[in-house]
Design an enzyme around this catalytic site. Structure first.
Site, PDB file in Angstrom:
ATOM      1  N   ARG A   1      15.846 -42.607  18.360  1.00 49.65           N
ATOM      2  CA  ARG A   1      15.208 -43.895  18.103  1.00 49.65           C
ATOM      3  C   ARG A   1      15.563 -44.798  19.283  1.00 49.65           C
ATOM      4  O   ARG A   1      16.611 -44.643  19.902  1.00 49.65           O
ATOM      5  CB  ARG A   1      15.728 -44.493  16.793  1.00 49.65           C
ATOM      6  CG  ARG A   1      15.376 -43.651  15.578  1.00 49.65           C
ATOM      7  CD  ARG A   1      16.056 -44.150  14.311  1.00 49.65           C
ATOM      8  NE  ARG A   1      15.648 -43.347  13.170  1.00 49.65           N
ATOM      9  CZ  ARG A   1      16.284 -42.259  12.740  1.00 49.65           C
ATOM     10  NH1 ARG A   1      17.376 -41.847  13.367  1.00 49.65           N
ATOM     11  NH2 ARG A   1      15.832 -41.586  11.695  1.00 49.65           N
TER      12      ARG A   1
ATOM     13  N   LYS B   1      20.490 -45.314  11.562  1.00 50.72           N
ATOM     14  CA  LYS B   1      19.584 -45.697  10.473  1.00 50.72           C
ATOM     15  C   LYS B   1      19.861 -44.916   9.193  1.00 50.72           C
ATOM     16  O   LYS B   1      19.753 -45.442   8.092  1.00 50.72           O
ATOM     17  CB  LYS B   1      18.135 -45.469  10.929  1.00 50.72           C
ATOM     18  CG  LYS B   1      17.095 -45.963   9.955  1.00 50.72           C
ATOM     19  CD  LYS B   1      15.703 -45.793  10.511  1.00 50.72           C
ATOM     20  CE  LYS B   1      14.657 -46.240   9.501  1.00 50.72           C
ATOM     21  NZ  LYS B   1      13.295 -46.012   9.997  1.00 50.72           N
TER      22      LYS B   1
ATOM     23  N   HIS C   1       8.530 -45.651  20.160  1.00 53.26           N
ATOM     24  CA  HIS C   1       8.428 -44.896  18.908  1.00 53.26           C
ATOM     25  C   HIS C   1       7.309 -43.853  18.985  1.00 53.26           C
ATOM     26  O   HIS C   1       7.436 -42.755  18.425  1.00 53.26           O
ATOM     27  CB  HIS C   1       8.188 -45.823  17.711  1.00 53.26           C
ATOM     28  CG  HIS C   1       8.220 -45.086  16.404  1.00 53.26           C
ATOM     29  ND1 HIS C   1       9.397 -44.635  15.844  1.00 53.26           N
ATOM     30  CD2 HIS C   1       7.222 -44.686  15.576  1.00 53.26           C
ATOM     31  CE1 HIS C   1       9.115 -43.988  14.714  1.00 53.26           C
ATOM     32  NE2 HIS C   1       7.808 -44.006  14.531  1.00 53.26           N
TER      33      HIS C   1
ATOM     34  N   ARG D   1       8.704 -40.862  20.611  1.00 56.27           N
ATOM     35  CA  ARG D   1       9.529 -40.117  19.651  1.00 56.27           C
ATOM     36  C   ARG D   1       8.642 -39.269  18.739  1.00 56.27           C
ATOM     37  O   ARG D   1       8.896 -38.088  18.518  1.00 56.27           O
ATOM     38  CB  ARG D   1      10.371 -41.111  18.851  1.00 56.27           C
ATOM     39  CG  ARG D   1      11.179 -40.524  17.711  1.00 56.27           C
ATOM     40  CD  ARG D   1      12.037 -41.625  17.064  1.00 56.27           C
ATOM     41  NE  ARG D   1      12.406 -41.288  15.708  1.00 56.27           N
ATOM     42  CZ  ARG D   1      13.419 -40.505  15.367  1.00 56.27           C
ATOM     43  NH1 ARG D   1      14.162 -39.946  16.315  1.00 56.27           N
ATOM     44  NH2 ARG D   1      13.696 -40.263  14.098  1.00 56.27           N
TER      45      ARG D   1
ATOM     46  N   HIS E   1      16.343 -37.239  10.715  1.00 57.90           N
ATOM     47  CA  HIS E   1      15.693 -37.595   9.448  1.00 57.90           C
ATOM     48  C   HIS E   1      16.586 -37.167   8.288  1.00 57.90           C
ATOM     49  O   HIS E   1      17.036 -36.025   8.242  1.00 57.90           O
ATOM     50  CB  HIS E   1      14.343 -36.873   9.308  1.00 57.90           C
ATOM     51  CG  HIS E   1      13.302 -37.342  10.266  1.00 57.90           C
ATOM     52  ND1 HIS E   1      12.289 -36.531  10.719  1.00 57.90           N
ATOM     53  CD2 HIS E   1      13.099 -38.555  10.852  1.00 57.90           C
ATOM     54  CE1 HIS E   1      11.507 -37.211  11.544  1.00 57.90           C
ATOM     55  NE2 HIS E   1      11.980 -38.439  11.643  1.00 57.90           N
TER      56      HIS E   1
ATOM     57  N   TYR F   1       3.835 -32.424  10.484  1.00 61.45           N
ATOM     58  CA  TYR F   1       2.977 -31.248  10.493  1.00 61.45           C
ATOM     59  C   TYR F   1       1.586 -31.565   9.953  1.00 61.45           C
ATOM     60  O   TYR F   1       0.646 -30.837  10.207  1.00 61.45           O
ATOM     61  CB  TYR F   1       3.618 -30.126   9.659  1.00 61.45           C
ATOM     62  CG  TYR F   1       4.789 -29.470  10.341  1.00 61.45           C
ATOM     63  CD1 TYR F   1       4.663 -28.222  10.921  1.00 61.45           C
ATOM     64  CD2 TYR F   1       6.025 -30.104  10.418  1.00 61.45           C
ATOM     65  CE1 TYR F   1       5.733 -27.615  11.557  1.00 61.45           C
ATOM     66  CE2 TYR F   1       7.100 -29.510  11.044  1.00 61.45           C
ATOM     67  CZ  TYR F   1       6.954 -28.266  11.615  1.00 61.45           C
ATOM     68  OH  TYR F   1       8.016 -27.679  12.245  1.00 61.45           O
TER      69      TYR F   1
END
Length: 199
Positions: A2, A41, A121, A124, A147, A157
């Site tokens: 991030r 995060k 972002h 990313r 994540h 996906y």
């Protein structure tokens, strides 16, 4: 990473001997211009990222080009930030967003085919999509992205389309053909439905 994790990187977080980046914090700047360090995060955001030789080369160049500071800025006990502004303060997400916007605007002034808005972002997300398309194991990708929920990773996906499905089907056909060739040379018979008898 991030962008806030990237901005929070310090010299101590870069291990070029083992090609690993340590991510255990992020750098934020509040509206009143106060800098602060926060934890990642998510708990899964605290991770060690292996890096390729190309990426290690880039980090070596960043460290070599980093201006020497008489006094390092300290933020909540952290110092040695990789990217500093003209005042010697750590760069934050906004710096990078401005840099990206300027590059896109400059490109669009020169070329007829226009480039869309690009943010850190988006970079990313593009990395995540490209790794998914390349067939990276979803759990590995979840770890790399930081994540906490595999569902967030798996949503990447869903951005795969018809062309990706066609490529995957062709890849599977080629894999099966290769297995058949190997079986011919080793004398192994492929498993077929006729080999099984209902009882």
């Amino acid at each position: 990473m991030r962008i806030s994790e990237f901005c929070g990187l310090t010299i101590k977080d870069i291990d070029l001997e083992h090609n690993i980046i340590n991510i255990d914090h992020q750098l934020q700047r509040l509206s009143d211009m106060t800098y602060l360090i926060q934890s990642t995060k998510t708990n899964a955001g605290t991770r060690k990222l292996p890096i390729t030789e190309d990426v290690a080369y880039c980090f070596r160049a960043i460290l070599e080009d980093r201006p020497k500071q008489k006094v390092e800025q300290m933020v909540d006990g952290y110092s040695g930030f990789l990217f500093l502004d003209k005042d010697g303060l750590p760069e934050v997400a906004l710096h990078w967003e401005h840099r990206f916007r300027h590059a896109v605007n400059r490109y669009n002034e020169i070329y007829r085919v226009q480039m869309p808005k690009i943010t850190p972002h988006i970079c990313r997300h593009t990395y995540c999509s490209n790794m998914a398309k390349a067939g990276m194991n979803p759990k590995t990708l979840q770890y790399l992205m930081g994540h906490s929920d595999i569902g967030v990773t798996m949503n990447t996906y869903t951005h795969l389309g018809l062309e990706d499905a066609k490529e995957e089907m062709i890849r599977m056909e080629e894999l099966n053909a290769a297995r058949a060739e190997v079986n011919k040379t080793t004398g192994e018979k492929p498993v077929t439905q006729k080999m099984f008898r209902a009882i």
